[in-house]
Motif scaffolding. Sequence first.
Motif, PDB file in Angstrom:
ATOM      1  N   ALA A 166       2.776  -1.555   6.421  1.00 23.97           N
ATOM      2  CA  ALA A 166       2.212  -0.250   6.773  1.00 23.97           C
ATOM      3  C   ALA A 166       0.852  -0.401   7.441  1.00 23.97           C
ATOM      4  O   ALA A 166       0.532   0.308   8.404  1.00 23.97           O
ATOM      5  CB  ALA A 166       2.100   0.622   5.525  1.00 23.97           C
ATOM      6  N   ARG A 198      -0.637   8.485   4.309  1.00 23.70           N
ATOM      7  CA  ARG A 198      -1.259   7.891   5.498  1.00 23.70           C
ATOM      8  C   ARG A 198      -2.626   8.517   5.764  1.00 23.70           C
ATOM      9  O   ARG A 198      -3.580   7.825   6.136  1.00 23.70           O
ATOM     10  CB  ARG A 198      -0.372   8.066   6.728  1.00 23.70           C
ATOM     11  CG  ARG A 198      -0.898   7.289   7.929  1.00 23.70           C
ATOM     12  CD  ARG A 198      -0.318   7.741   9.243  1.00 23.70           C
ATOM     13  NE  ARG A 198       1.112   7.576   9.301  1.00 23.70           N
ATOM     14  CZ  ARG A 198       1.853   7.990  10.339  1.00 23.70           C
ATOM     15  NH1 ARG A 198       1.273   8.604  11.354  1.00 23.70           N
ATOM     16  NH2 ARG A 198       3.160   7.817  10.340  1.00 23.70           N
ATOM     17  N   GLU A 235       2.952  -2.598   1.797  1.00 26.02           N
ATOM     18  CA  GLU A 235       1.611  -2.174   2.199  1.00 26.02           C
ATOM     19  C   GLU A 235       1.120  -2.995   3.391  1.00 26.02           C
ATOM     20  O   GLU A 235       0.494  -2.465   4.312  1.00 26.02           O
ATOM     21  CB  GLU A 235       0.623  -2.301   1.048  1.00 26.02           C
ATOM     22  CG  GLU A 235      -0.774  -1.802   1.436  1.00 26.02           C
ATOM     23  CD  GLU A 235      -1.780  -1.837   0.307  1.00 26.02           C
ATOM     24  OE1 GLU A 235      -2.891  -1.325   0.506  1.00 26.02           O
ATOM     25  OE2 GLU A 235      -1.454  -2.379  -0.762  1.00 26.02           O
TER      26      GLU A 235
END
Length: 223
Positions: free
Chosen positions: A110, A173, A107
């Motif tokens: 990302a 996303r 995470e």
Amino acid sequence: MRLLLIEDDEALREAMLEALRAEGHAVDAFGRGAHGLAALQDACYDALVLDLGLPDMDGLMLLRRLRERGDGLPVLLLTARADWQDRVRGLDEGADDYLGKPFVLPELLARLRALARRHSLAHAATLQLGALSLDIAQRQASAAGLPLALTPREWAVLLELASSSPRVVPKRRLTQSLSEWDHEVSANAIETQVSRLRQKLDGLGLQLDTVRGVGYRLLQAGP
């Protein structure tokens, strides 16, 4: 990217350092705010990962100093503090994103990719896709030269889709792009925004495809 990491927990700092370097990033890591400020004077970075609970200064103080001197460096805040007011203060002081502890390293990676993408877009004047034009700075869309009325959520989804075109944007996303600091948007809400965008983009020579089980893709329609 060249990253600056300021985190006082040595074990966590080393784990993050290893993960970031494995992703191909160049990273300078420090455990004290003063050392991080010194590094910011000497080098240029693409993003800063900043812990709020530092031993020599509050992370918000460091962030405030950064913004007061006009530095627009993307900043991802890390904190174990549960108080929502700290998150609001971080946002008001100029943070770009927030990640609560504990977190998983994928995470973190990302969120840094998303930060880099948004920062890059912010420096572009407009984004053009066929008859669709997005004014990044003004957060306004136009179609064939005419204003396109969008809600803030529709704008966020359209920006993600247009900036990634013709690639597929994972639903996850899009969910993150609409999420507030303390809760997440449901998958049904994403589907609602996409459905509304399809109606508003109708007749513009664009198609908004659903890739089942993955996400959505915006591209120019074929002849």
